[in-house]
Design a protein around this motif. Structure first.
Motif, PDB file in Angstrom:
ATOM      1  N   ALA A  19       0.808  -0.987   0.012  1.00 17.20           N
ATOM      2  CA  ALA A  19       0.072  -0.009  -0.031  1.00 17.20           C
ATOM      3  C   ALA A  19       0.999   1.283   0.061  1.00 17.20           C
ATOM      4  CB  ALA A  19      -1.026  -0.067   1.221  1.00 17.20           C
ATOM      5  N   VAL A  20       1.921   1.006   0.814  1.00 14.40           N
ATOM      6  CA  VAL A  20       2.934   2.460   0.778  1.00 14.40           C
ATOM      7  C   VAL A  20       3.479   2.801  -0.539  1.00 14.40           C
ATOM      8  CG1 VAL A  20       4.997   3.317   1.570  1.00 14.40           C
ATOM      9  CG2 VAL A  20       3.482   2.321   3.158  1.00 14.40           C
ATOM     10  N   GLY A  21       3.856   1.453  -1.357  1.00 13.24           N
ATOM     11  CA  GLY A  21       4.550   1.766  -2.519  1.00 13.24           C
ATOM     12  C   GLY A  21       3.372   2.286  -3.804  1.00 13.24           C
ATOM     13  N   ILE A  22       2.200   1.743  -3.737  1.00 12.50           N
ATOM     14  CA  ILE A  22       0.867   2.418  -4.472  1.00 12.50           C
ATOM     15  C   ILE A  22       0.878   3.946  -4.117  1.00 12.50           C
ATOM     16  CG2 ILE A  22      -1.317   2.204  -4.865  1.00 12.50           C
ATOM     17  CD1 ILE A  22       0.013  -0.195  -5.985  1.00 12.50           C
ATOM     18  N   MET A  23       1.065   4.221  -2.763  1.00 11.37           N
ATOM     19  CA  MET A  23       0.946   5.638  -2.477  1.00 11.37           C
ATOM     20  C   MET A  23       2.206   6.719  -3.131  1.00 11.37           C
ATOM     21  SD  MET A  23      -0.853   6.000   1.532  1.00 11.37           S
ATOM     22  CE  MET A  23       0.569   5.310   2.329  1.00 11.37           C
ATOM     23  N   LEU A  24       3.323   5.985  -2.932  1.00 10.31           N
ATOM     24  CA  LEU A  24       4.625   6.664  -3.560  1.00 10.31           C
ATOM     25  C   LEU A  24       4.365   6.730  -4.926  1.00 10.31           C
ATOM     26  CD1 LEU A  24       7.464   7.806  -3.104  1.00 10.31           C
ATOM     27  CD2 LEU A  24       8.340   5.499  -3.251  1.00 10.31           C
ATOM     28  N   TYR A  25       3.990   5.609  -5.665  1.00  8.39           N
ATOM     29  CA  TYR A  25       3.724   5.791  -7.303  1.00  8.39           C
ATOM     30  C   TYR A  25       2.667   7.032  -7.258  1.00  8.39           C
ATOM     31  CZ  TYR A  25       2.450   4.641 -11.670  1.00  8.39           C
ATOM     32  OH  TYR A  25       1.877   4.581 -13.090  1.00  8.39           O
ATOM     33  N   GLU A  26       1.503   7.100  -6.521  1.00  7.27           N
ATOM     34  CA  GLU A  26       0.578   8.174  -7.111  1.00  7.27           C
ATOM     35  C   GLU A  26       1.204   9.521  -6.617  1.00  7.27           C
ATOM     36  OE1 GLU A  26      -4.081   8.982  -5.575  1.00  7.27           O
ATOM     37  OE2 GLU A  26      -2.962   7.271  -4.632  1.00  7.27           O
ATOM     38  N   MET A  27       2.022   9.653  -5.523  1.00  3.29           N
ATOM     39  CA  MET A  27       2.468  10.910  -5.209  1.00  3.29           C
ATOM     40  C   MET A  27       3.332  11.370  -6.358  1.00  3.29           C
ATOM     41  SD  MET A  27       3.287  11.040  -1.298  1.00  3.29           S
ATOM     42  CE  MET A  27       3.948   9.399  -1.057  1.00  3.29           C
ATOM     43  N   LEU A  28       4.154  10.432  -6.857  1.00  2.00           N
ATOM     44  CA  LEU A  28       5.162  10.715  -8.161  1.00  2.00           C
ATOM     45  C   LEU A  28       4.393  10.858  -9.550  1.00  2.00           C
ATOM     46  CD1 LEU A  28       8.075   8.584  -6.818  1.00  2.00           C
ATOM     47  CD2 LEU A  28       7.854  10.912  -6.531  1.00  2.00           C
ATOM     48  N   ALA A  29       3.713   9.950  -9.836  1.00  5.05           N
ATOM     49  CA  ALA A  29       3.029   9.948 -11.266  1.00  5.05           C
ATOM     50  C   ALA A  29       1.797  10.579 -11.254  1.00  5.05           C
ATOM     51  CB  ALA A  29       2.654   8.445 -11.617  1.00  5.05           C
ATOM     52  N   GLY A  30       1.138  11.138 -10.315  1.00  7.40           N
ATOM     53  CA  GLY A  30      -0.025  12.033 -10.300  1.00  7.40           C
ATOM     54  C   GLY A  30      -1.216  11.155 -10.424  1.00  7.40           C
ATOM     55  N   GLU A  31      -1.273   9.928 -10.357  1.00  7.11           N
ATOM     56  CA  GLU A  31      -2.584   9.001 -10.531  1.00  7.11           C
ATOM     57  C   GLU A  31      -2.226   7.617 -10.062  1.00  7.11           C
ATOM     58  OE1 GLU A  31      -1.818   7.104 -14.966  1.00  7.11           O
ATOM     59  OE2 GLU A  31      -2.910   9.170 -14.772  1.00  7.11           O
ATOM     60  N   GLN A  32      -3.247   6.576  -9.703  1.00  8.95           N
ATOM     61  CA  GLN A  32      -2.894   5.409  -9.344  1.00  8.95           C
ATOM     62  C   GLN A  32      -2.566   4.555 -10.345  1.00  8.95           C
ATOM     63  OE1 GLN A  32      -6.783   4.771  -7.575  1.00  8.95           O
ATOM     64  NE2 GLN A  32      -6.431   5.848  -5.729  1.00  8.95           N
ATOM     65  N   PRO A  33      -1.809   3.363 -10.163  1.00 13.61           N
ATOM     66  CA  PRO A  33      -1.249   2.487 -11.245  1.00 13.61           C
ATOM     67  C   PRO A  33      -2.454   1.813 -11.756  1.00 13.61           C
ATOM     68  CG  PRO A  33      -0.516   1.625  -8.921  1.00 13.61           C
ATOM     69  CD  PRO A  33      -1.195   3.133  -8.890  1.00 13.61           C
ATOM     70  N   PHE A  34      -3.696   1.450 -10.987  1.00 16.26           N
ATOM     71  CA  PHE A  34      -4.446   0.560 -11.730  1.00 16.26           C
ATOM     72  C   PHE A  34      -5.727   1.456 -11.519  1.00 16.26           C
ATOM     73  CE2 PHE A  34      -1.827  -2.811  -9.840  1.00 16.26           C
ATOM     74  CZ  PHE A  34      -1.076  -3.036 -11.031  1.00 16.26           C
ATOM     75  N   LYS A  35      -6.695   1.298 -12.574  1.00 12.38           N
ATOM     76  CA  LYS A  35      -7.923   1.813 -12.866  1.00 12.38           C
ATOM     77  C   LYS A  35      -8.907   0.960 -13.445  1.00 12.38           C
ATOM     78  CE  LYS A  35      -5.884   6.385 -13.639  1.00 12.38           C
ATOM     79  NZ  LYS A  35      -5.508   7.365 -14.892  1.00 12.38           N
ATOM     80  N   GLY A  36     -10.322   1.157 -13.210  1.00 15.33           N
ATOM     81  CA  GLY A  36     -11.184   0.401 -13.573  1.00 15.33           C
ATOM     82  C   GLY A  36     -12.727   0.779 -13.150  1.00 15.33           C
ATOM     83  N   GLU A  37     -13.877   0.541 -14.157  1.00 15.19           N
ATOM     84  CA  GLU A  37     -14.979   1.063 -13.730  1.00 15.19           C
ATOM     85  C   GLU A  37     -15.622   0.348 -12.691  1.00 15.19           C
ATOM     86  OE1 GLU A  37     -17.332   0.981 -17.332  1.00 15.19           O
ATOM     87  OE2 GLU A  37     -16.090   2.398 -18.258  1.00 15.19           O
TER      88      GLU A  37
END
Length: 643
Positions: free
Chosen positions: A201-219
């Protein structure tokens, strides 16, 4: 901060100690309020469990677990818990109040954070999480909403509502807990969480802070969960080229699908974060801003001289994390060794090329090739079957139905496959279609006859969603009493025993009888109707002996249906008593003539000299016969003695 003056908790004194001031936030399990601790005279945040969950032992135990978990952690990066208790039917938790914003608020405003901002936030989060892991606690719900950024610069982790003791395999139960965007693959596939799940979860948050979005998306949530279980998180630099390679590696390490490939706990990742920060600071230009760090004393040269120029490097910790690029000299030596070996390997490459080509054809295009299960969600069964069979996959004869409260997915349509979309399968492998059975059917409580508040509580307790109520006037049902209840597409819930989970329920509530405005003046009647949300217009006028002129005779609703707020009633208005026509009474005996005139509501007078002579006959009237007069008008009767 949000407030709600209608919230019954506002102004309440909890447990004789905590004076509730305003509402801060509301979540799925509890509402957080700003309160004053009257005993210690300090501001606190008080978290109050929703009333409809207070009787649920599972939720109550989870609420108490949050207090116990957080109370065990005395760390500057963890929100302090002061107290926990029960006041009547209110379960509450008293915490440190931190005025400020959440990491989610910061991301919504700025989207992409700088490397330095991400470092500072990650260092605080990992420090607090390391304390939790050291105390044997797994948070299990790390997300930007639970990272608090105080106005004074402090950064803290909050909301340990899902925390549990960290064993080798901490099970979540049958349902996935936590926010789907930050769930680790093992939580999605096996429902198992440990310290490495927090690291994911920490890794996903770090990705989101640096990339500006979450790595996985879906409806749909299951689409995001599927990606967590089957896909690899990309590098944030693919979305933001300014991200250093070292941070890419840190994100990939923390979000590895295999838990064994991640840092074993927050302390391990914190050490690597600090080491990476030191490396980036060392590599930065001399004019660049550097983080403050302690540099080790330079080692003496082999010649014994102490004036030789030396490179001072930050101390490195023992780590198992990502390896940064080698120095230029090391890379040059490696290239030379590879060149010498190249000639030896060339012949072997030629020999193996033929075998590789044949093997590659067999497994990529030939009979041994694997096929990827396509995403057929939203298709009907026939279309999904045809799509899978085109890839030489075998579709199971029977579909497997699953319940889903999302009414946007038609019942009977495909919502997934087993194995999941994206799985690599050999041809002729059997795939089972998962079809939507609609929401789980739950018993419908008796709602008619309850007050609106009682009915809404019964709806939520039964697992449904209460919508805004409709109202109508009723002379048969008392005010604030439920007349009827309808569900989606207008289904009458009084005629069914079961209804879909989480589906909407709309109550029809009585406003009592329409006010009786008969006999009121027209202006007064309009004011009375406006007081209950109705309006009126003047209709026909009619004579009425009992209702004064200008007063309302009756109020009629539009059409044949019930009266509802906003309707306009038609008001019939009285013209007073009807006028009369003076009749012809000539030659009638006196008493008969008088009776005829008085019977029409006229006031009769005659010469008093004729009082003794009842046999006198009428010779005329004033006004004369045929004259139209208002009721009560005076008429003079002329008499004559005959014979």
């Amino acid at each position: 901060m949000t407030t709600n003056s209608t919230d019954p908790m506002i102004g309440r004194l909890v447990d004789g100690r905590y004076q509730v001031r305003s509402r801060i936030a509301r979540g799925g399990m509890a509402t957080v309020y700003l309160a004053t601790d009257l005993r210690l005279e300090r501001r606190v945040a008080i978290k109050v469990m929703h009333g409809h969950l207070a009787d649920d032992s599972q939720y109550r135990a989870r609420f108490i677990q949050e207090a116990r978990s957080a109370a065990r952690l005395a760390h500057p990066n963890v929100v302090n818990v002061y107290d926990q208790g029960q006041d009547a039917d209110t379960a509450y938790l008293v915490m440190e109040y931190l005025p400020g914003i959440t990491l989610r608020d910061l991301l919504e405003e700025h989207h992409v954070l700088t490397t330095m901002q991400a470092f500072d936030i990650m260092e605080a989060v990992l420090s607090g999480l390391a304390a939790a892991h050291k105390n044997g606690i797994v948070h299990r719900d790390l997300k930007p909403e639970n990272v608090l950024l105080a106005d004074d610069g402090r950064i803290k982790i909050g909301d340990f509502g899902l925390a549990r003791a960290a064993t080798a395999n901490t099970a979540t139960g049958n349902a996935l807990l936590g926010t789907i965007a930050y769930l680790s693959p093992e939580l999605v596939t096996r429902g198992i969480a440990d310290t490495r799940s927090d690291i994911y979860a920490v890794g996903i948050m770090l990705y989101e802070m640096l990339a500006g979005e979450q790595p996985f998306k879906g409806e749909q949530p299951f689409q995001i969960a599927h990606q967590h279980a089957n896909d690899t998180v990309g590098t944030p630099s693919s979305k933001n080229p300014a991200v250093p390679t070292e941070l890419d590696e840190l994100v990939l390490w923390a979000t590895a699908r295999d838990p064994d490939q991640r840092p074993r706990d927050a302390k391990t990742m914190l050490d690597q974060l600090l080491d990476t920060g030191a490396q980036l600071a060392t590599a930065a230009p001399a004019t660049a801003a550097h983080r403050t760090m302690v540099m080790p004393t330079a080692a003496p040269s082999s010649s014994g001289s102490d004036d030789v120029t030396q490179i001072i490097r930050p101390q490195r910790r023992e780590r198992t994390g990502p390896v940064v690029a080698d120095s230029a000299s090391a890379l040059q030596k490696t290239a030379s060794r590879r060149k010498r070996k190249g000639f030896v390997l060339f012949a072997l490459v030629i020999l193996l090329a033929g075998l590789a080509a044949g093997t590659g054809w067999y497994f990529n295009a030939g009979p041994g090739a694997l096929v990827s299960v396509p995403d057929v969600s939203g298709s009907d069964v026939a279309t999904a079957t045809a799509t899978l069979e085109e890839l030489e996959l075998v579709v199971a004869a029977e579909t497997r139905g699953i319940t889903d409260p999302d009414t946007s997915i038609p019942v009977g349509s495909v919502v997934g496959t087993d194995p999941d979309a994206g799985a690599q399968l050999a041809r002729q492998t059997t795939v089972t279609l998962l079809t939507n059975l609609g929401p789980e059917q739950l018993p419908v409580p008796e709602l008619v006859g309850l007050t609106e508040a009682e009915a809404r509580e019964a709806i939520e307790s039964a697992g449904f969603t209460a919508q805004d109520s409709a109202t109508q006037f009723s002379s048969d049902v008392p005010a604030d009493t439920v007349i009827a209840a309808t569900g989606a597409e207008g289904v009458d819930l009084t005629t069914v025993d079961e209804y879909g989970e989480d589906q909407p329920v709309t109550l029809l509530v009585s406003l009592g009888a329409v006010p009786d405005v008969r006999g009121q003046g027209f202006a007064q009647a309009l004011e009375t109707l406006e007081g209950v949300g109705l309006s009126g217009v003047e209709g026909e006028r009619a004579f009425d002996d009992a209702i004064p002129e200008g007063s309302v005779l009756s109020a009629a609703a539009p059409g044949d249906g019930p009266v509802t707020p906003g309707d306009t009633l038609t008001l019939a208005v009285s013209d007073g008593p009807a006028p009369v026509t003076v009749p012809e009474v000539n030659d009638l005996p006196r008493d008969e003539a008088i009776a005829a005139l008085e019977g029409l509501g006229l006031d009769v007078s005659y010469n008093p000299l004729f009082a003794p002579f009842s046999g006198a006959r009428a010779t005329g009237t004033d006004p004369e016969a045929g004259t139209v007069l208002p009721r009560g008008s005076s008429v003079t009767l002329f008499l004559q003695l005959i014979g």
